[in-house]
Design a protein around this motif. Sequence first.
Motif, mmCIF file in Angstrom:
data_model
loop_
_atom_site.group_PDB
_atom_site.id
_atom_site.type_symbol
_atom_site.label_atom_id
_atom_site.label_comp_id
_atom_site.label_asym_id
_atom_site.label_seq_id
_atom_site.Cartn_x
_atom_site.Cartn_y
_atom_site.Cartn_z
ATOM 1 N N GLU A 119 1.220 11.778 1.878
ATOM 2 C CA GLU A 119 0.129 11.299 2.731
ATOM 3 C C GLU A 119 -0.346 9.938 2.224
ATOM 4 O O GLU A 119 -0.682 9.795 1.051
ATOM 5 N N VAL A 120 -0.325 8.961 3.103
ATOM 6 C CA VAL A 120 -0.826 7.629 2.767
ATOM 7 C C VAL A 120 -1.735 7.164 3.899
ATOM 8 O O VAL A 120 -1.562 7.583 5.048
ATOM 9 N N MET B 110 0.828 -1.200 0.000
ATOM 10 C CA MET B 110 0.000 0.000 0.000
ATOM 11 C C MET B 110 0.872 1.264 0.000
ATOM 12 O O MET B 110 0.643 2.192 -0.773
ATOM 13 N N HIS C 82 2.034 6.565 -7.160
ATOM 14 C CA HIS C 82 1.038 7.417 -7.814
ATOM 15 C C HIS C 82 1.178 8.889 -7.426
ATOM 16 O O HIS C 82 1.060 9.768 -8.274
ATOM 17 N N ALA C 83 1.451 9.151 -6.170
ATOM 18 C CA ALA C 83 1.549 10.549 -5.710
ATOM 19 C C ALA C 83 2.686 11.300 -6.398
ATOM 20 O O ALA C 83 2.556 12.486 -6.705
ATOM 21 N N ASN D 258 2.546 1.727 -3.414
ATOM 22 C CA ASN D 258 1.581 2.133 -4.434
ATOM 23 C C ASN D 258 1.169 3.595 -4.278
ATOM 24 O O ASN D 258 1.060 4.332 -5.265
ATOM 25 N N GLU D 259 0.959 4.019 -3.055
ATOM 26 C CA GLU D 259 0.569 5.411 -2.803
ATOM 27 C C GLU D 259 1.672 6.372 -3.241
ATOM 28 O O GLU D 259 1.407 7.393 -3.878
ATOM 29 N N VAL E 245 6.687 8.763 4.794
ATOM 30 C CA VAL E 245 5.285 8.448 5.041
ATOM 31 C C VAL E 245 5.119 8.273 6.540
ATOM 32 O O VAL E 245 5.956 7.653 7.200
#
Length: 189
Positions: A148-149, A20, A27-28, A23-24, A131
């Motif tokens: 931010e995740v 997770m 994309h960010a 992946n965050e 993070v």
Amino acid sequence: MKKVGLLGGTFNPPHIGHLMMANEVFHALGLDEIRFMPNALPPHKQARHDASDAYRLEMVKRAIHPYPQFRVESYEVVKGGVSYSYETLAALCAREPDVQFYFIIGGDMIDSLHTWYCIDELVKLVQFVGVKRPSTEARTEYPVLMVEVPQIDLSSTLIRERLATGGTVTFLLPEAVETFIREEGLYGT
């Protein structure tokens, strides 16, 4: 210039929190890929590996298999010995001069950056990406790009304890990793 995220750790075992977070950040920041980099002997943790380097590498491969944006970086495991981030990143930057590395770290690591080996040189080589994790301040004087995740209070330690006592790990691990752990009898299964 290619933009590559690096997520280091023991991955003993890799879990959904790792996936997770990667992946965050992917994309960010619009990265080209994320590399999961298992370490051999991290200087900040006790060297307690219930799974061998080969098993941890295999678990990472199985965890990321469905995701084409994720890769394995085996540099530290192949090199062996204590894994100092500065030495690893200096070697990776020399090996791949056309890559901008984004070194992903959790809040606990952000809080301790001032203690890292050659930290003043390391921050010149890479962009740190931080993070937050539960129960950490995530504060430092060093330049860290925060992303931010969703926070999940999950650790490999909890998973190992659950496996050792016969507890459930459903939804905490990728199914392929759990299957491998049970097939190989890791962590007391």
